[in-house]
Write an enzyme that holds these catalytic residues in place. Structure first.
Site, mmCIF file in Angstrom:
data_model
loop_
_atom_site.group_PDB
_atom_site.id
_atom_site.type_symbol
_atom_site.label_atom_id
_atom_site.label_comp_id
_atom_site.label_asym_id
_atom_site.label_seq_id
_atom_site.Cartn_x
_atom_site.Cartn_y
_atom_site.Cartn_z
ATOM 1 N N ASN A 14 5.565 -9.760 -19.467
ATOM 2 C CA ASN A 14 6.372 -8.861 -20.290
ATOM 3 C C ASN A 14 5.537 -8.476 -21.508
ATOM 4 O O ASN A 14 5.439 -9.227 -22.474
ATOM 5 C CB ASN A 14 7.653 -9.600 -20.694
ATOM 6 C CG ASN A 14 8.600 -8.729 -21.495
ATOM 7 O OD1 ASN A 14 8.247 -7.628 -21.922
ATOM 8 N ND2 ASN A 14 9.803 -9.229 -21.701
ATOM 9 N N ARG A 77 7.362 -6.306 -16.385
ATOM 10 C CA ARG A 77 8.525 -5.621 -16.958
ATOM 11 C C ARG A 77 8.054 -4.299 -17.559
ATOM 12 O O ARG A 77 7.135 -4.276 -18.392
ATOM 13 C CB ARG A 77 9.163 -6.480 -18.046
ATOM 14 C CG ARG A 77 10.268 -5.750 -18.746
ATOM 15 C CD ARG A 77 10.950 -6.611 -19.780
ATOM 16 N NE ARG A 77 11.972 -5.819 -20.441
ATOM 17 C CZ ARG A 77 12.030 -5.637 -21.758
ATOM 18 N NH1 ARG A 77 11.156 -6.201 -22.557
ATOM 19 N NH2 ARG A 77 12.991 -4.910 -22.279
ATOM 20 N N HIS A 167 17.807 -2.540 -20.700
ATOM 21 C CA HIS A 167 18.314 -3.896 -20.418
ATOM 22 C C HIS A 167 18.821 -4.013 -18.979
ATOM 23 O O HIS A 167 19.648 -4.872 -18.683
ATOM 24 C CB HIS A 167 19.496 -4.283 -21.342
ATOM 25 C CG HIS A 167 19.126 -4.475 -22.779
ATOM 26 N ND1 HIS A 167 19.987 -4.150 -23.795
ATOM 27 C CD2 HIS A 167 18.033 -4.988 -23.374
ATOM 28 C CE1 HIS A 167 19.433 -4.440 -24.958
ATOM 29 N NE2 HIS A 167 18.241 -4.942 -24.728
ATOM 30 N N ARG A 226 19.065 -1.307 -35.518
ATOM 31 C CA ARG A 226 19.326 0.065 -35.064
ATOM 32 C C ARG A 226 20.788 0.427 -35.308
ATOM 33 O O ARG A 226 21.673 -0.401 -35.117
ATOM 34 C CB ARG A 226 19.030 0.199 -33.571
ATOM 35 C CG ARG A 226 17.565 0.215 -33.244
ATOM 36 C CD ARG A 226 17.349 0.139 -31.739
ATOM 37 N NE ARG A 226 16.638 -1.072 -31.398
ATOM 38 C CZ ARG A 226 16.491 -1.543 -30.163
ATOM 39 N NH1 ARG A 226 16.996 -0.896 -29.145
ATOM 40 N NH2 ARG A 226 15.827 -2.658 -29.954
ATOM 41 N N GLU A 363 16.164 -12.793 -17.372
ATOM 42 C CA GLU A 363 15.433 -11.592 -16.947
ATOM 43 C C GLU A 363 14.214 -11.954 -16.101
ATOM 44 O O GLU A 363 13.926 -11.291 -15.112
ATOM 45 C CB GLU A 363 15.045 -10.762 -18.165
ATOM 46 C CG GLU A 363 16.264 -10.054 -18.755
ATOM 47 C CD GLU A 363 15.989 -9.329 -20.053
ATOM 48 O OE1 GLU A 363 15.709 -8.137 -20.001
ATOM 49 O OE2 GLU A 363 16.057 -9.963 -21.118
#
Ligand code: AMP
Length: 377
Positions: A14, A77, A167, A226, A363
């Site tokens: 990743n 990923r 996601h 965010r 994940e």
């Protein structure tokens, strides 16, 4: 494997904007090695293996892997997979497409490409597979992924000005896992990935039909730094007053929990501070979560299970309790004792309630599973 004492494993890489996370999982799903290398390209890397670029970071990872596990596949990923609906074996065409998509994900796809190229050079003999964050949401119907912009503008930009979500691997894992916990099919599932980045997904018969992140991961829920949903008119106003070059920093880095509280993007700090600003940040985040679950329940025509994951979803009992309290009229009733849980898989609603669960994110496990599926190993 029967005559060979060496286990087979999938290496999951990743590559972030300045970091590389990795896990080596064997075929039983056990993690045999893992680590994080930070500050790549910053000149003074710190972490498990010092490094100054992705190639040497990956060299360091590969050299450090345990000798009793043979890497038979590598999963990468990749944040933006455009129109890809599933994980892809990395061929020159797929690499070319990831490169083209750098224009849509300038912070995320370039480091992933560097990681892909470096590890393919070092391990040319095994399948390398890209697992895209967007792929799970590529099943969204046009009514969910289209913005109400003009058709001419949409076409002129090759149909790329649309919602993609993110996601996806995490939402896919939650949907699969919650179904495993039930003997009967769960038709309508809402999954909440609540970490520093946060998104909700509406899942019908196992496929994503809506999600809260959009063209970029800025849309939707209130996140660590965010803003999530915001009036584009306000963006225009901000752009005029503070200049277009500052919009990214204002909305992606200086907003959300951190911006509202003036303290931190970490919920633990907000709970501890207990200031009015911290409380308001929490209220806005929870209120928006409740609205999204309500909207997605309408979109799905009902709800059969709600799932929480991510740093907040797995650990913050207060946020979960407040969200579930706001959804009481849907038939969700919190089991307070069960909700007192951190990072463990557990049902957190009472026996008579609509089920809600904490399912820790996995994940890497999901990426490894998809690598084996795509590569046939
Ligand atoms: P993630 O991006 O999934 O790693 O989530 C990181 C965020 O999870 C942090 O910024 C915190 O807001 C939140 N978090 C992590 N641990 C806890 C905890 N024990 N209690 C509450 N929130 C937590």
């Amino acid at each position: 494997m029967t005559s060979n004492p060496t286990a087979q494993g999938i290496l999951v890489l990743n590559s972030g904007s300045s970091s590389l996370k990795y896990q080596l999982l064997d075929f039983t799903g056990q993690v045999r090695a893992h680590g994080l290398i930070e500050r790549i390209e910053a000149g003074s890397a710190v972490g498990d293996h010092a490094s100054s670029d992705y190639a040497s970071a990956i060299d360091g990872v590969l050299d450090s892997l345990p000798a009793d596990v043979t890497v038979v596949g590598v999963g990468h990923r990749v944040v933006h997979g455009g129109f890809y609906k599933e994980a892809k074996l990395l061929t020159p065409e797929v690499i070319g497409e990831i490169e083209r998509l750098c224009a849509l994900a300038p912070l995320h796809n370039p480091p992933a490409l560097e990681g892909i190229r470096a590890s393919m050079r070092r391990r040319p003999g095994v399948p390398h597979v890209a697992v895209f964050d967007t792929a799970f949401h590529a099943t969204m119907p046009p009514r969910a992924y289209r913005y109400a912009i003009s058709e001419a503008l949409y076409q002129e930009n090759n149909g790329e000005l649309r919602r993609y979500g993110a996601h996806g691997t995490s939402h896919a894992y939650m949907a699969r896992r919650v179904q495993e916990l039930h003997a009967h099919p769960l038709k309508r599932i809402i999954t909440l990935h609540l970490g520093n980045g946060a998104s909700a997904a509406a899942i019908l018969d196992g496929v994503s039909v809506d999600t809260s992140m959009g063209f970029t991961p800025l849309e939707g829920l209130v996140m660590g730094t965010r803003s999530g949903d915001i009036d584009a008119g306000l963006v225009m106003w901000l752009s005029q007053k503070y200049g277009p070059d500052n919009i990214n920093a204002i909305l992606n880095k200086q907003s959300g929990l951190k911006g509202m509280s003036g303290l931190s993007n970490d919920l633990r700090d907000l709970h501890a501070a207990g200031t009015p600003e911290a409380q308001l940040a929490l209220d806005v985040m929870v209120y928006r979560l409740i609205k999204y679950v309500g909207a997605y329940t309408a979109a799905l025509g009902g709800l059969d299970a709600l799932v929480f994951t991510g740093g907040i979803g797995e650990n913050d009992a207060v946020v979960r309790a407040q969200v579930i309290a706001g959804l009481h009229f849907f038939g969700l009733v919190l089991d307070e004792e069960a909700n007192n849980v951190r990072g463990q898989e557990r049902r957190i609603t009472t026996a008579n309630s609509l089920p809600a669960y904490v399912i820790p994110a996995n994940e890497e496990g999901e990426i490894a599973r998809q690598v084996r599926e795509v590569a046939g190993i």
